[in-house]
Every structure is written in C-alpha cells, then in structure tokens.
Design an enzyme around this catalytic site. Structure first.
Site, PDB file in Angstrom:
ATOM      1  N   CYS A 132       0.870  -1.175   0.000  1.00  0.00           N
ATOM      2  CA  CYS A 132       0.000   0.000   0.000  1.00  0.00           C
ATOM      3  C   CYS A 132       0.910   1.228   0.000  1.00  0.00           C
ATOM      4  O   CYS A 132       2.055   1.141  -0.441  1.00  0.00           O
ATOM      5  CB  CYS A 132      -0.931  -0.021   1.204  1.00  0.00           C
ATOM      6  SG  CYS A 132      -0.050   0.013   2.791  1.00  0.00           S
ATOM      7  N   ALA A 133       0.446   2.338   0.509  1.00  0.00           N
ATOM      8  CA  ALA A 133       1.263   3.551   0.488  1.00  0.00           C
ATOM      9  C   ALA A 133       2.436   3.456   1.452  1.00  0.00           C
ATOM     10  O   ALA A 133       3.589   3.718   1.088  1.00  0.00           O
ATOM     11  CB  ALA A 133       0.404   4.769   0.810  1.00  0.00           C
TER      12      ALA A 133
END
Length: 566
Positions: free
Chosen positions: A513-514
């Site tokens: 993810c980020a």
C-alpha cells in the site's frame, strides 16, 4: 601536579576545564597549534552562510578568558612536535617566534583531533580548493567567496559537512554541485533514508553526481576545471573538499603509543593510552563500539566533551570512571530536511557480518487531524534473535530529531524493539500521536519477529523471478492511477476483501500500500487463507523514492557550470 594537554576545542578544552574544577592547585598548560583553543566547529558552515552573522559567537573560550576563569595557561600557535614518555617531556615549537623548547608533565592528555582527507590528485593545490576543519579554514573560504564574487561551487564528498556547506553556499546565492563516489549521500544512513535527501537536493536545484569521482583539477582563466572519472569536465569558481577525515595519530605513533586497527590512538575503558601517564580524547581515539563490540572512531563534538570530563576524573581520582563508547548519534540540517542516524547502518552490519533485520515505517510528525502534520521516514535495524536495536535513522522536515534521540537512548542502553513499543512520549496532538512513529517501528519489528507477517525489501523484490510473484496493490483506485509498481494489479483493501480468496496459490503474493499498514492487514488475511504472502517493507512510498533516486545521467542534473566531455 602538572597537567599538559595537547590540542584544544571540544576534547582538550573540556578536559582542561574539568581538571581545574577538580584540582585547584595543579599547574595546567594547554598547547594548541592553531590560533583558537575552543570554538564551535559545528557552526562553521553556518557562519560562512551568514546564518551565524557574528564571527565572535563561534568562540567558547579564548586564551585570556581561560586564564581569567580557570587559571589555565593556553599557549596558542604552539605545536607539540614530539613526546618523550620516559623523560615525561613534550617538545614544543612556538610557531610565532620560531623558538623550540621542552615542557615537562606529570600527566599528559592528547587531543590532536582529526585531519581532512586531501587526496594526491593532479591540481589539488590549485587556488580556490579548500577543506573546512577549523576557524582558519573558515576565514579562508568566507574571504574567497566574498572577494572573488563566487557564483559556482563544487563540493567533493556528500557527508554531513559537505551537505551543510551545500545548503549554506546555496543560500548565499551560489550554484552548487555535489560529487560523491558512493551511490548515496550521507553514508551513515541507509539508501532508503538517503534517497529522500537525494530528491530534496534535486528539488532545490543542487547538482548531484553520484557514483562519480574527481580525477583532476586545472586552473583556467574562468576559474577551476573539475575533471570526473566519467570524462565529464565542470567549470567552477571554487571547490570544497569534504571527502572525510582521519584521526591525527602521528604524534602518538612517533612516541611509541599503541595505534588501533582503525588508525586511532588505542585507549582503554579509562581513556588511558598504552602509557599509564598519557590519556587521549576526541576524534583521534579508537574505542570499542558498544553495539558491535568492535574498534571504532567517532568524529563528533558530543562524545569528545563527555570524554574530557571522564578523562579528567580518572587523572585526578585514579581510574574509576569508565568510558562506555559512542554509538555515533549524528544529525544534520539539509535545507528543509532533518536527517540523522544512531548505531549501525545496514552497510556497516553487512561489513561486520552481523545478522540483522530491518523495518521501515512512515508516520506523521504529530496527530494527523491537527494542522501541519508532516510525514517522516524512520528505519530501524535490529537483531533477528532477540530484537536488540542495532541502528536507527530518521528523516523529515519536522520531528525527526526527537524521534532519533528516543531511539538513540534505547540503543545506548542495549535495548530492543520491544522497548520501542513501550516508550512513553510526551503526547498531545500538536506534538505527537497516541501511537508515536517510534512505537510503530517497534510494532512492525515485533510483527516480523513473531511471524505475524513476512516482509520483503525493495531490493529483494527487484531480484525475484517475476513469473513466480504476483504483485497486489491494495490502495484505492485513485492512488493506483497516480503510479504503482510495474506489473501490479489493484485490489483495494476497502470494499474488496472478498476478492483476495480468489488469488492464485501457485505464486508468492507480494502486497503493498502507500506506507505498509493496509498491506499488513491484507497480508494477515491472506496468511490465514493459506497463501504465501509478503508485505513490502516501507510500502510504495519507499519503493518509489529509492527507484527514483538512482544515479542519473549527469547531463540531466543541474550543475554549477558548463559540462562537457573532455
């Protein structure tokens, strides 16, 4: 008793002052080959850049103030040229008068410091090429910049001083280019942290030549030509050498004192040399690093000052206080960023063949809902067995300093990632979060050690057989559209949880993810469904930063003057 100290500044001056506080009746003489006995080394770049406007503020003590306050005789411009331990005398050269004489001692303290590395390159003595180590160097650089109306500068070496000088020359209105032989700036930090600095330097318009080396300098009508290993030639007005420093152990070696494997003066835990009546402090000494247990050096003012206090106590009261070594906690301001490290980097751990694991986290400088929160990057290196914290690094435009100090304290006390989990910080929304980024680093490491998640680094990911891996980006579609890892499919965590059970089980699933949190949640789901799954360490933020930070074609990098092939 008669105490003689060779060298001032942090180590020597602090030893002298402490000796006087402990022994009012002693005769104390301090020899300094330069003109100044106690000044703020670390402030020199900021004086050149006019951040510190008054030169006098750099000086902590003068010979006159030392005599008035401490009754210590400080002889400046006096070089100790030799030591005769059997006779207990030092041979001194008065650089002003030319006179040579001997001075006796009962106890001797060596604080000769370190000397800048100045490689024997063609043209190295060309006018306009400088090092920065003391006040005299500073005066020469500042005078040259002002008198010659310098517009362009090349800095060779991207360590702490090199980057601080890059900022200060830039702020002074000078176009700056940095040339660094390694693939990153600031070698005490790992590439993942240095990559953030690379991006920031380039955003500021500073030229950055990585994995490049200078081979020669030449004086020209327009200034100085700097020739690089690649054949590129840069035209500049001045050059600052910031290649590094080495311990100045020449005097000790000539006197027959033991020199360590790092080239520093070998001292025991009481800061005593191989001669019982000679002690040593500061940049020139070798001691055991408390993390690795191996011989090490520290070119830092903080440890030197602490050594001076311990050394004086041991001289006056007998060897009672032990020096526990330095973990080399260091920090620097690089334009809008603060970046620092404590303990051992991954590169150093590899060199020492010490097993370790690493965790990268990104967290806000304070509560995200309170205005002004800034993302910071933290990396920790820890033992795969007991979780002992081996190293920590941080970079951010706000809050990196206090996080580094929290982690440094844990390393210093031999603590572990479990201590990071339990650290109590001063929390209120303007200052931190209920789960501080340092706590989060401990949580991530704990998950790794307990087997709750398997992590994969960006280098490992790039080395894997793409046919055996499935990349799953679990961010929202809008985030995915702005950029992702090539070959990744987008299955968002929010609203698509049921889709994960349809992934192929004949491949290793790498989720990201980020910053790693959502990836961890998905990894936990897939692990419980029987998948072989790994979460990307540091998430897409780290991956994007490091892959964008690789050395680039120098023709695409801003520089301090015309560039061409020789």
């Amino acid at each position: 008793m008669k105490y003689v100290i060779v060298g001032g500044v942090a180590g020597g001056a602090s030893t002298a002052a402490r000796l006087r506080r402990l022994d009012e009746n002693a005769e104390i003489i301090l020899f300094e080959r330069g003109e100044y006995i106690s000044y703020a080394n670390c402030g020199l770049p900021y004086y050149i850049g006019d951040v510190i406007y008054e030169r006098q503020k750099l000086f902590v003590q003068t010979p006159e103030s030392f005599a008035a306050r401490f009754n210590i005789e400080a002889r400046v411009c006096s070089e100790v040229e030799g030591i005769e331990p059997r006779r207990k005398v030092v041979r001194v050269h008065d650089l002003r008068s030319g006179k040579r004489y001997e001075e006796t001692y009962d106890k001797l303290v060596l604080s000769p410091g370190a000397e800048p590395v100045r490689p024997p390159l063609p043209g190295i003595d060309t006018e306009g090429i400088f090092t920065l180590r003391n006040v005299s160097d500073t005066d020469r650089v500042k005078g040259y910049v002002d008198e010659r109306d310098v517009k362009r500068a090349v800095i060779v070496g991207a360590g702490f001083i090199g980057l601080e000088m890059a900022e200060n020359l830039y702020e002074y209105g000078i176009e700056v280019t940095i040339v660094e032989m390694a693939d990153q700036v600031m070698t005490p930090v790992d590439f993942e942290i240095a990559a953030v600095v690379h991006q920031h330097l380039r955003a500021k318009g500073v030229g950055l030549y990585l994995q490049e080396a200078v081979t020669a300098f030449r004086q020209t009508e327009d200034g100085i030509e700097v020739e690089l290993r690649s054949g590129l030639v840069m035209q500049t007005d001045m050059v600052l050498l910031s290649i590094g420093v080495r311990p100045d152990a020449r005097l000790a070696k000539a006197a027959g004192l033991e020199i360590g494997e790092t080239g520093g003066i070998r001292v025991n835990e009481y800061l005593q040399t191989s001669d019982a009546d000679i002690y040593a402090v500061g940049d020139a000494i070798e001691f055991l690093n408390p993390v690795s247990g191996r011989p090490a050096l520290a070119f830092l003012a903080g440890p030197a000052n602490k050594q001076g206090r311990i050394c004086a106590d041991n001289i006056v009261y007998g060897n009672q206080r032990k020096y526990k070594g330095s973990i080399n906690t260091a920090i620097a301001k690089v334009f809008d960023l603060t970046v620092g490290s404590a303990g051992l980097s991954a590169k150093m751990l590899d060199r020492l063949r010490m097993p370790y694991r690493e965790a990268i986290i990104h967290g806000a400088s304070h509560a995200g809902y309170y205005p002004g929160a800034i993302m910071m990057d933290i990396k920790i290196n820890f033992s795969p067995g007991d979780g002992k914290l081996l190293g920590a690094q941080a970079v951010a435009s706000d809050g990196a300093d206090k996080r580094l100090e929290m982690m440094s304290a844990v390393i210093r006390e031999g603590g572990s990632v479990y201590d990071l989990m339990e650290l109590e910080q001063a929390y209120a929304p303007p200052y931190s979060s209920a789960k501080d980024p340092v706590n989060m680093a401990g949580f991530v490491a704990d998950n790794m050690l307990s087997g709750k998640v398997k992590m994969i680094g960006w280098r490992e990911l790039q080395a894997m057989d793409s046919g055996k891996v499935m990349l799953v980006d679990v961010r929202m579609p809008a985030e995915f559209a702005e950029g992702t890892i090539p070959g990744a499919v987008n299955i968002p965590l929010d609203g698509s949880r049921g889709e994960y059970k349809n992934l192929p089980k004949d491949k290793t699933i790498v989720v990201f993810c980020a910053i790693g949190l959502r990836g961890y949640i998905v990894a936990r789901v897939l692990m419980q469904l029987g998948y072989e799954v790994m979460n990307l360490n540091g998430g897409y933020r780290t991956y994007a930063t490091v892959t964008a930070s690789a050395p680039v074609n120098p023709h695409e990098v801003p520089c301090s003057g015309p560039v061409g092939k020789k």
